[in-house]
Design a protein around this motif. Structure first.
Motif, PDB file in Angstrom:
ATOM      1  N   GLN A 217       0.824  -1.209   0.000  1.00 39.42           N
ATOM      2  CA  GLN A 217       0.000   0.000   0.000  1.00 39.42           C
ATOM      3  C   GLN A 217       0.859   1.260   0.000  1.00 39.42           C
ATOM      4  N   LEU A 218       1.949   1.250   0.767  1.00 37.45           N
ATOM      5  CA  LEU A 218       2.840   2.403   0.795  1.00 37.45           C
ATOM      6  C   LEU A 218       3.501   2.625  -0.561  1.00 37.45           C
ATOM      7  N   ALA A 219       3.905   1.545  -1.221  1.00 38.31           N
ATOM      8  CA  ALA A 219       4.493   1.679  -2.555  1.00 38.31           C
ATOM      9  C   ALA A 219       3.487   2.237  -3.549  1.00 38.31           C
ATOM     10  N   ALA A 220       2.235   1.785  -3.453  1.00 36.19           N
ATOM     11  CA  ALA A 220       1.205   2.310  -4.355  1.00 36.19           C
ATOM     12  C   ALA A 220       0.961   3.793  -4.105  1.00 36.19           C
ATOM     13  N   ILE A 221       0.959   4.197  -2.835  1.00 37.35           N
ATOM     14  CA  ILE A 221       0.757   5.622  -2.520  1.00 37.35           C
ATOM     15  C   ILE A 221       1.910   6.458  -3.059  1.00 37.35           C
ATOM     16  N   GLN A 225       1.765   9.456  -5.768  1.00 41.67           N
ATOM     17  CA  GLN A 225       2.326  10.782  -5.511  1.00 41.67           C
ATOM     18  C   GLN A 225       3.274  11.208  -6.627  1.00 41.67           C
ATOM     19  N   GLY A 226       4.075  10.253  -7.133  1.00 42.96           N
ATOM     20  CA  GLY A 226       4.956  10.576  -8.252  1.00 42.96           C
ATOM     21  C   GLY A 226       4.190  10.963  -9.496  1.00 42.96           C
ATOM     22  N   GLU A 227       3.100  10.253  -9.780  1.00 43.47           N
ATOM     23  CA  GLU A 227       2.280  10.592 -10.945  1.00 43.47           C
ATOM     24  C   GLU A 227       1.631  11.973 -10.772  1.00 43.47           C
ATOM     25  N   VAL A 228       1.174  12.266  -9.567  1.00 44.55           N
ATOM     26  CA  VAL A 228       0.563  13.584  -9.329  1.00 44.55           C
ATOM     27  C   VAL A 228       1.594  14.701  -9.517  1.00 44.55           C
ATOM     28  N   ARG A 229       2.818  14.492  -9.018  1.00 48.94           N
ATOM     29  CA  ARG A 229       3.858  15.504  -9.198  1.00 48.94           C
ATOM     30  C   ARG A 229       4.197  15.699 -10.672  1.00 48.94           C
ATOM     31  N   ALA A 230       4.228  14.589 -11.436  1.00 45.48           N
ATOM     32  CA  ALA A 230       4.505  14.709 -12.871  1.00 45.48           C
ATOM     33  C   ALA A 230       3.395  15.478 -13.580  1.00 45.48           C
ATOM     34  N   LEU A 231       2.132  15.212 -13.233  1.00 40.77           N
ATOM     35  CA  LEU A 231       1.014  15.942 -13.844  1.00 40.77           C
ATOM     36  C   LEU A 231       1.058  17.427 -13.480  1.00 40.77           C
ATOM     37  N   ARG A 232       1.417  17.735 -12.257  1.00 42.91           N
ATOM     38  CA  ARG A 232       1.535  19.142 -11.866  1.00 42.91           C
ATOM     39  C   ARG A 232       2.645  19.848 -12.645  1.00 42.91           C
ATOM     40  N   ALA A 233       3.775  19.143 -12.870  1.00 40.98           N
ATOM     41  CA  ALA A 233       4.865  19.747 -13.638  1.00 40.98           C
ATOM     42  C   ALA A 233       4.425  20.017 -15.068  1.00 40.98           C
TER      43      ALA A 233
END
Length: 268
Positions: A217-221, A225-233
Motif C-alpha cells: 500500500q505504501l508503494a502504491a501511494i 504521488q509521483g504521478e501527481v507531481r509529474a502531472l503538476r509539472a
C-alpha cells in the motif's frame, strides 16, 4: 522411482486401516484395565486383538521395507519403526506392546499429508493422556502403598503430569510407574513446546503478511504521488507557455491582441 511410488501408494492406502486398527488396540488395551473382573474369554480376546494390531503394524513395516528403493537407507531413516516392531518381542509385556503401537501410530500419522500439525498435537495429547492413565492404573492399582486406585485418579495424575503441574496428591510408587511418569512428563513438555512454537509461528506469519500488505500500500501511494507531481509539472509548463493563437482563414494566423497582423514569413 517406480518402487518408491509403489511405497507411497501403499502408505496412502493403508493409512486409514492402520488408524482403525489402532483404535481397536486402544479398546482392547482399555477393557481389561477398566473392567478387571471381565470374563477370561474377554481377556483372551483383548490379548489376541493387541497382538493382531501389533502384527499388522509389523507387516506394514516389512512391506514398506520390501517396496523401498534403498532398503538400508530405509532401515537407517526408520530405525524407530524397527525398534517399535522388535520391542514387544524382547519381553511379552502389555506395556511394551502399548509403547510400540503408540510409536508406530505416531510415525504413520506424521507421514499423512492430510494431518495438520494442530490435529496431530491434539490427538497426541489425548492419546498420551488416555494411555498414560490406563498404563499407570494397571501398574499402580495393586501396588502396596499406592494411591492411584481408580480411573479417575489415573486421569487426574496423567493430566497434572503432562502439564508439569504435579500437585503431588497422586503419584506412582513403583519403579515402572515412575518410568511412565518420566515419559509422560517429557512428552508433555515436548508437546507444549510444539504448541507454543506453532502459535508463535502463526503470529509471526500473520505479522509478516500484514507488513507485506502495508508495504504494498505504501508503494502504491508513493507511485500515485509521483504521478501527481509529474502531472503538476506538465500543467505548470503548459501554463508558462501560454495559449497558442488559433489559425485564421486559409491557414493565415489570426491578428494579435493589439490588432496588428503578424508579418508574413520571409518579409524584410
Amino acid at each position: 522411482m517406480k518402487d518408491e511410488s509403489r511405497q507411497v501408494r501403499w502408505e496412502r492406502r493403508t493409512q486409514v486401516p492402520l488408524l482403525l486398527l489402532a483404535v481397536t488396540f486402544a479398546v482392547a488395551y482399555a477393557v481389561p484395565i477398566v473392567a478387571p473382573d471381565a470374563s477370561p474369554a474377554v481377556q483372551r480376546a483383548c490379548l489376541h486383538a493387541e497382538w493382531v494390531v501389533w502384527g499388522a503394524f509389523a507387516l506394514d513395516y516389512c512391506v514398506r521395507l520390501r517396496l523401498a528403493e534403498h532398503r538400508w537407507l530405509f532401515v537407517r531413516t526408520h530405525w524407530l519403526d524397527l525398534a517399535a516392531v522388535l520391542l514387544p518381542l524382547i519381553q511379552p509385556l502389555r506395556l511394551l506392546r502399548l509403547v510400540s503401537t503408540l510409536l508406530l501410530v505416531g510415525r504413520r500419522a506424521r507421514m499423512a499429508p492430510q494431518v495438520h500439525l494442530t490435529t496431530y498435537v491434539a490427538g497426541s495429547v489425548v492419546g498420551l493422556m488416555m494411555f498414560g492413565s490406563l498404563a499407570v492404573l494397571s501398574v499402580e492399582r495393586d501396588a502396596p502403598g499406592g494411591n492411584i486406585k481408580n480411573l479417575g485418579d489415573a486421569v487426574w495424575w496423567s493430566f497434572t503430569t503432562m502439564t508439569t503441574v504435579g500437585y503431588g496428591d497422586h503419584s506412582p510408587t513403583t519403579g515402572l510407574g515412575r518410568v511412565l511418569a518420566v515419559g509422560l512428563m517429557l512428552s508433555g513438555i515436548a508437546l507444549l513446546g510444539v504448541v507454543t512454537a506453532n502459535i508463535a509461528a502463526w503470529f509471526i506469519s500473520r505479522f509478516e503478511r500484514d507488513d507485506q500488505v502495508e508495504r504494498a500500500q505504501l508503494a502504491a501511494i508513493r507511485e500515485l504521488q509521483g504521478e501527481v507531481r509529474a502531472l503538476r509539472a506538465e500543467l505548470g509548463a503548459l501554463s508558462a507557455a501560454g495559449p497558442a493563437a488559433p489559425p485564421g482563414p486559409g491557414g493565415v494566423p489570426a491578428q494579435a491582441a493589439d490588432g496588428t497582423a503578424p508579418e508574413p514569413a520571409g518579409a524584410a
